[in-house]
Each structure stands twice: as structure tokens, then as C-alpha cells.
Motif scaffolding. Structure first.
Motif, short mmCIF file in Angstrom:
data_model
loop_
_atom_site.label_atom_id
_atom_site.label_comp_id
_atom_site.label_asym_id
_atom_site.label_seq_id
_atom_site.Cartn_x
_atom_site.Cartn_y
_atom_site.Cartn_z
N SER A 1 0.86 -1.19 0.00
CA SER A 1 0.00 0.00 0.00
C SER A 1 0.89 1.23 0.00
O SER A 1 2.06 1.16 0.38
CB SER A 1 -0.91 0.00 1.22
OG SER A 1 -0.13 -0.06 2.40
N GLU B 1 -8.22 -6.46 4.84
CA GLU B 1 -8.15 -5.91 3.47
C GLU B 1 -8.70 -4.48 3.49
O GLU B 1 -9.61 -4.17 4.25
CB GLU B 1 -9.02 -6.75 2.52
CG GLU B 1 -8.79 -8.25 2.58
CD GLU B 1 -7.72 -8.74 1.62
OE1 GLU B 1 -7.23 -7.91 0.84
OE2 GLU B 1 -7.38 -9.93 1.67
N SER C 1 -5.07 -1.15 -0.97
CA SER C 1 -4.03 -2.11 -0.58
C SER C 1 -4.11 -3.33 -1.48
O SER C 1 -5.20 -3.80 -1.78
CB SER C 1 -4.23 -2.57 0.87
OG SER C 1 -4.10 -1.48 1.72
N LEU C 2 -2.97 -3.83 -1.85
CA LEU C 2 -2.92 -5.01 -2.72
C LEU C 2 -2.39 -6.18 -1.90
O LEU C 2 -1.27 -6.14 -1.37
CB LEU C 2 -1.98 -4.72 -3.90
CG LEU C 2 -1.86 -5.80 -4.95
CD1 LEU C 2 -3.20 -6.07 -5.63
CD2 LEU C 2 -0.82 -5.40 -6.00
N HIS C 3 -3.22 -7.21 -1.77
CA HIS C 3 -2.85 -8.35 -0.95
C HIS C 3 -2.34 -9.47 -1.85
O HIS C 3 -3.10 -10.03 -2.64
CB HIS C 3 -4.09 -8.80 -0.15
CG HIS C 3 -3.75 -9.75 0.95
ND1 HIS C 3 -4.66 -10.58 1.54
CD2 HIS C 3 -2.57 -10.00 1.58
CE1 HIS C 3 -4.06 -11.30 2.48
NE2 HIS C 3 -2.81 -10.97 2.52
N THR D 1 3.60 -10.80 -10.42
CA THR D 1 2.76 -10.63 -9.23
C THR D 1 1.49 -11.49 -9.31
O THR D 1 0.77 -11.61 -8.33
CB THR D 1 2.36 -9.15 -9.05
OG1 THR D 1 1.81 -8.68 -10.29
CG2 THR D 1 3.53 -8.30 -8.66
N ILE E 1 -1.38 -10.99 -10.55
CA ILE E 1 -2.63 -10.31 -10.18
C ILE E 1 -3.70 -10.55 -11.26
O ILE E 1 -3.39 -10.89 -12.40
CB ILE E 1 -2.43 -8.78 -9.98
CG1 ILE E 1 -1.85 -8.15 -11.25
CG2 ILE E 1 -1.58 -8.49 -8.77
CD1 ILE E 1 -2.03 -6.66 -11.31
N GLN F 1 -7.19 -5.94 -10.92
CA GLN F 1 -6.24 -5.31 -9.98
C GLN F 1 -5.18 -4.48 -10.72
O GLN F 1 -4.32 -3.87 -10.10
CB GLN F 1 -5.55 -6.39 -9.15
CG GLN F 1 -6.49 -7.09 -8.18
CD GLN F 1 -5.81 -8.24 -7.46
OE1 GLN F 1 -5.17 -9.08 -8.11
NE2 GLN F 1 -5.93 -8.29 -6.15
N LEU G 1 -4.85 -0.75 -9.64
CA LEU G 1 -4.25 -0.59 -8.31
C LEU G 1 -2.73 -0.77 -8.39
O LEU G 1 -1.95 0.06 -7.92
CB LEU G 1 -4.87 -1.60 -7.34
CG LEU G 1 -4.41 -1.51 -5.88
CD1 LEU G 1 -4.62 -0.12 -5.30
CD2 LEU G 1 -5.14 -2.55 -5.03
N LEU G 2 -2.30 -1.86 -9.03
CA LEU G 2 -0.85 -2.09 -9.12
C LEU G 2 -0.18 -0.98 -9.95
O LEU G 2 0.89 -0.50 -9.58
CB LEU G 2 -0.55 -3.47 -9.73
CG LEU G 2 0.93 -3.84 -9.83
CD1 LEU G 2 1.65 -3.73 -8.48
CD2 LEU G 2 1.13 -5.25 -10.38
#
Ligand SMILES: [Fe+2]
Ligand SMILES: [Fe+2]
Length: 538
Positions: A167, A184, A188-190, A220, A222, A226, A229-230
Motif C-alpha cells: 500500500s 483488506e 491495498s494489494l494483498h 505478481t 494479479i 487489480q 491498483l498495481l
């Protein structure tokens, strides 16, 4: 944005998690993790579910800082309940292990009376059989030792519960992370990768070496939704380049707390890495950007959460050639092996050192010296003060060593001689034993005993004795937890009247009165050490 070549932004933070709890070193070895899950995490979550408002109020009270309270303003109770239930389900083995450690303690207390322990092995809880050896000390006090490496190859070490939360961070104001599970959140990327996964190295290399978006997305793993976000964590802007020190002298830089980088004659050493991210702030500091491309030695003084910080260690792993740690003792629950826990989290270059052993490279020498105290009188060996000798210079990184037995330093001086520069922690009002080690106890501790057994560093007299014993020319007070970017792992707020400040003020004044350079380090500091020979000539 041009997606050809992208860097990870400097202000992207990594929170390494286990079961959604922020990782510190007792959450990795299965036995200490088991005790912390049942005696810390479960208790905090149960209490929150029953009374969220009490937690919300306590978090607002500065006197309760660092206490066992969840910082979600009394909200998100359903999510905490779901997390608790999931941990009960998925970590049933560790819950059983924790109970078994308690049963083993009771068994020894009730049945080991000085006679042979052989008959007791069949009564050891099933889950622990083969993992423990039963022993007496010479006074017939019964105890057990854990065969720690066996735990790491058992089902109890479950990498699938490890994950990474990425994050953005924009300032020092970060909530205390050790009492609140990380849920979560938007922004934020989990990423569900274990700590030994190479993607961590690839990701944080991206802070200095760019790669195409396609490769970053692939590494990653993802999903398409996502992407945005990334992408918000990435930038085409290259970072400022770090210039290594190439002069002929010794340069040290203070990064905050006990984190110091030494560079000399092509060798770099980083002590107790705890780093700030790079963002605008009124307190000037060195950050991740101020690290060399490779670090020859990361050196750890002891296994407390402000000295072994996985958040930092994982981010710099790709540039660390060797990591030097103190050797632990004989398999006590309270003294897990740093070597094993680092090896099991992807560090393949761990050098374990016992007292008075050394590592040499060129004319740089690193010697482990005994570290007494600051561990509530528990039998813990994973602690070391480090004597660094570079040509004519001698620096001692004593960290939180508490001079509870001055004779030790007299003996060490007899063996090693004078030291030019001392770095000493003076957090002389440390937390009581149970604050850190409470979950490992299987019987409640008497309050007065707990209050008397603290995680305290040296006070004025104890510190001055070390300065004088080694005839130090410079004495720096450090590791005081004062930097504002450390609040999320420390629970320290000093005033001018706080004992660590009063005592360290006295030490600095006494040092200056006798011609010893002295300062309490804060924020950042750089020193280029004078060559003693040149200094005399001038
Ligand atoms: Fe400590
Ligand atoms: Fe400390």
C-alpha cells in the motif's frame, strides 16, 4: 503512463503478514507462533468481538499505546470474527501445539522430581513426541528442549498462511501494528506469496531497476481487475542514484534507532535494518534510497521486534550478501534460532556467530561480544554486541546491552583493549517481561515479579562504566525509538522527564566534561572517521 519501463514507487510499503497479523520474529517459528496465536491474537480478537468500544477508547488514550487493543474505531467486528474463526479452523494444529506445550510444562512440574525422566516420554502430548527432549539442570529443575529444525519440516510450519500487503505510505503517522490484525482495505494489494518466494526480491528490485508492465503483472500474478491498483504503485520516473562511499576513510551513517550503515574500503555493513520509506517530512532522514547496491553484511544484535524487522529485511534481501546473527541457546521456547527462521524465510546466506567468534573480510573484522540483560532474566542467547575493527578504528555496537555486571566489560577490555566509538541504547525503563514473552508462559506470573523483570537497557551509571572501561573517545546514545517513523512498532513517547532521557542527558554531559564526544542520535547523522595517525600529525 508509458508502460514500457516502470519502477516501484519509493513510498510503497510492505506489510508481511501471517494469518493477517503483522509479522515479527516470534510469529515464524512454529512453537512461539502457536503460543502467540492462542495467548495473544485469540485473546485480543475475543476481547474486541465482546467489547469493541473499549478497544476504540483505549487506542485513543496515549497511556495505552502498545497495549492489546484493536485499532478499528470499534468497527469491522464481523470481519474480526470471521478472521478469528478462520484461524481456529486453519490453524487447529498450532492451537493444539500451544495447548500441548502447556500440558508438557504441567507434566514436568507434577512428575519430574529428580528421578529418571525416561518414563515420562510416553506421557508427552502426542503432538510433541519426538520434538522435545526432557532434561534437568544440575539442581534437578526439569525442563525441555525443542528440536527446532524438525518443526520447520513439519506441517506446523505452513507457508500458505504467509502473505504480503502492499500500500502507499505518505507520512510517519502509521498505526501501531502489533495488536491489530491487518484487514483488506481499498488501496491495498494483498499478494498471497510466502516470504521465501523470489517475487519479493523481484518486486523490491523494481525500486531501482525498471521493467516492462507485462513482466511486472506476470510476476505478481494479479487479476485484470487489480491492474489499476498495481499501476498506481508504479512510475516511469527513475529514482535518485545512490553513490557508494569510495574514499579511504570509514564512513558511518545513522538511519534511525539502531540502524547504522558503515562503508569502508569497498565493504559495507548494515546493523539492525529498520528503514523509513521516502516521502516528504520535516524530519530529515536516510531511507531505502540511501543503501548501496549490495550490502556485504547485515548484522543483527538481538531478537527484539525493533531490531529484527521483517518488513525491512524482506525488502533488502536481494541486495544482502551475508546476514550475521547471534547463535541461540539450547532449544528453549523463548529463544528461537534466528538462523533457522531467516533460512526458512528465504535468506540463504546466514552466518551464525557465538560469543567471541569473528568474521573477517580484508582489514574489516566483526567480533561478537557478550550482551547481558534486557531480556527479563530469561535464558536467551540470541543477543550480541558487535565490535567492528577497521584498520585502526574500533567501534562497539552494544545495542540494548544492559551493564548489569560491570565485571564483564572489564574482562572484555582486558581481552580486546580500547574502543574508539561506542553506540549504546539507554531505554532504561523497558517493558515488563509479559509484554513480549507473556504468551510463552504457561502459568500466570506474579505481578511484582513481572514488574521487576524488565526489558531495560543501561542507565547513566551502567553506561558511563562502559564508556570509561573502554576509554571511548566518542559515545553515541542510540536505539531509543524516538524517530517518528517508528511509532508503528514501538510504543514509546518520551518527555523531558522520562528516565531514558534524563539518564542519557546525564551520560552525555559527563562524557563531554571528560572530553568524550557524545550525542543522542536522532533522525540522521553522518560521520567520516579521522585516521588517528593523520589526526596526530595535524
Ligand atoms: Fe531490545
Ligand atoms: Fe531495542
Amino acid at each position: 503512463m508509458n508502460r514500457d519501463y516502470l519502477y516501484l514507487r519509493q513510498n510503497v510499503q510492505l506489510e508481511p503478514l501471517i494469518d493477517h497479523w503483522y509479522v515479527w520474529s516470534h510469529l515464524i517459528p512454529p512453537a512461539t507462533a502457536a503460543r502467540n496465536i492462542t495467548e495473544r491474537h485469540m485473546k485480543i480478537m475475543d476481547s474486541y468481538i465482546a467489547n469493541p468500544q473499549i478497544h476504540a477508547n483505549a487506542v485513543k488514550n496515549p497511556k495505552m499505546m502498545g497495549g492489546p487493543f484493536i485499532d478499528y474505531g470499534g468497527k469491522r467486528v464481523d470481519e474480526i470474527r470471521a478472521l478469528r474463526d478462520r484461524i481456529k479452523r486453519e490453524r487447529a494444529g498450532l492451537l493444539e501445539l500451544s495447548a500441548a506445550l502447556g500440558q508438557l510444562d504441567s507434566l514436568l512440574r507434577d512428575s519430574a522430581k529428580g528421578h529418571s525422566l525416561q518414563l515420562l516420554y510416553s506421557k508427552v502430548p502426542e503432538i510433541l513426541r519426538g520434538y522435545v527432549e526432557l532434561v534437568y539442570d544440575l539442581n534437578n529443575h526439569p525442563s525441555f528442549r525443542l528440536v527446532e529444525p524438525l518443526f520447520y519440516v513439519s506441517n506446523h510450519y505452513d507457508r500458505s498462511q504467509q502473505s504480503l500487503m502492499l500500500s502507499p505510505i505518505t507520512g510517519d503517522d502509521r498505526p501501531f501494528v502489533l495488536s491489530t490484525p491487518r484487514l483488506e482495505s481499498d488501496g491495498s494489494l494483498h499478494l498471497r506469496f510466502p516470504f521465501d518466494h523470489p517475487v519479493i526480491d523481484e518486486l523490491f528490485q523494481l525500486k531501482t531497476i525498471s521493467r516492462p508492465w507485462r513482466e511486472i503483472k506476470e510476476m505478481t500474478q494479479i487479476s485484470d481487475d487489480q491492474d489499476d491498483l498495481l499501476l498506481s504503485f508504479l512510475t516511469p520516473e527513475p529514482p535518485a542514484r545512490y553513490e557508494s562511499y569510495t574514499g579511504s576513510r570509514v564512513r558511518w551513517r545513522y538511519f534511525g534507532h539502531a540502524c547504522i550503515l558503515i562503508e569502508s574500503q569497498g565493504v559495507s555493513m548494515l546493523f539492525d535494518p529498520v528503514l523509513s520509506y521516502t516521502y516528504d517530512s520535516s524530519v530529515s532522514r536516510y531511507t531505502y534510497l540511501d543503501l548501496p547496491e549490495t550490502i556485504d553484511y547485515v548484522v543483527i544484535t538481538h531478537n527484539h521486534q525493533d531490531h529484527v524487522l521483517f518488513e525491512t529485511l524482506l525488502q533488502i534481501r536481494h541486495k544482502v550478501k551475508n546476514i550475521v546473527v547471534p547463535r541461540n541457546g539450547g532449544g528453549h521456547l523463548q529463544d528461537p534460532s534466528l538462523k533457522l527462521l531467516l533460512q526458512n524465510t528465504g535468506f540463504n546466506n546466514v552466518i551464525e556467530i557465538s560469543e567471541m567468534e569473528e568474521v573477517r573480510e580484508g582489514n574489516v573484522q566483526l567480533t561478537g561480544l557478550p550482551f547481558f540483560g534486557e531480556h527479563a532474566d530469561l535464558d536467551i542467547m540470541t543477543k550480541m554486541a558487535w565490535l567492528v575493527t577497521i584498520g585502526p578504528h574500533r567501534l562497539l555496537f552494544a545495542a540494548d546491552s544492559c551493564n548489569i555486571e560491570p565485571r564483564l566489560y572489564e574482562l572484555l577490555h582486558r581481552q580486546y583493549g580500547d574502543v574508539d566509538v561506542l553506540f549504546l541504547g539507554m531505554e532504561c525503563d523497558g517493558a515488563p517481561l509479559t509484554w513480549l514473552y507473556g504468551p510463552l508462559l504457561t502459568r500466570p506470573m506474579e505481578r511484582a515479579a513481572d514488574e521487576s523483570r524488565r526489558l531495560s537497557g543501561s542507565n547513566y551509571e551502567q553506561g558511563m562504566h562502559i564508556v570509561n572501561c573502554f576509554k571511548c573517545k566518542e559515545a553515541y546514545v542510540y536505539a531509543m525509538g524516538q524517530e517518528p517513523w517508528l511509532n508503528y512498532i514501538m510504543s514509546i513517547k518520551y518527555t523531558d522527564q522520562s528516565r531514558p532521557i534524563v539518564e542519557s542527558n546525564r551520560l552525555m554531559e559527563a562524557c563531554r566534561n571528560q572530553g568524550v564526544v557524545s550525542e543522542r542520535l536522532f533522525g540522521e547523522k553522518e560521520i567520516l572517521m579521522e585516521s588517528p595517525v593523520l589526526a596526530t600529525v595535524v
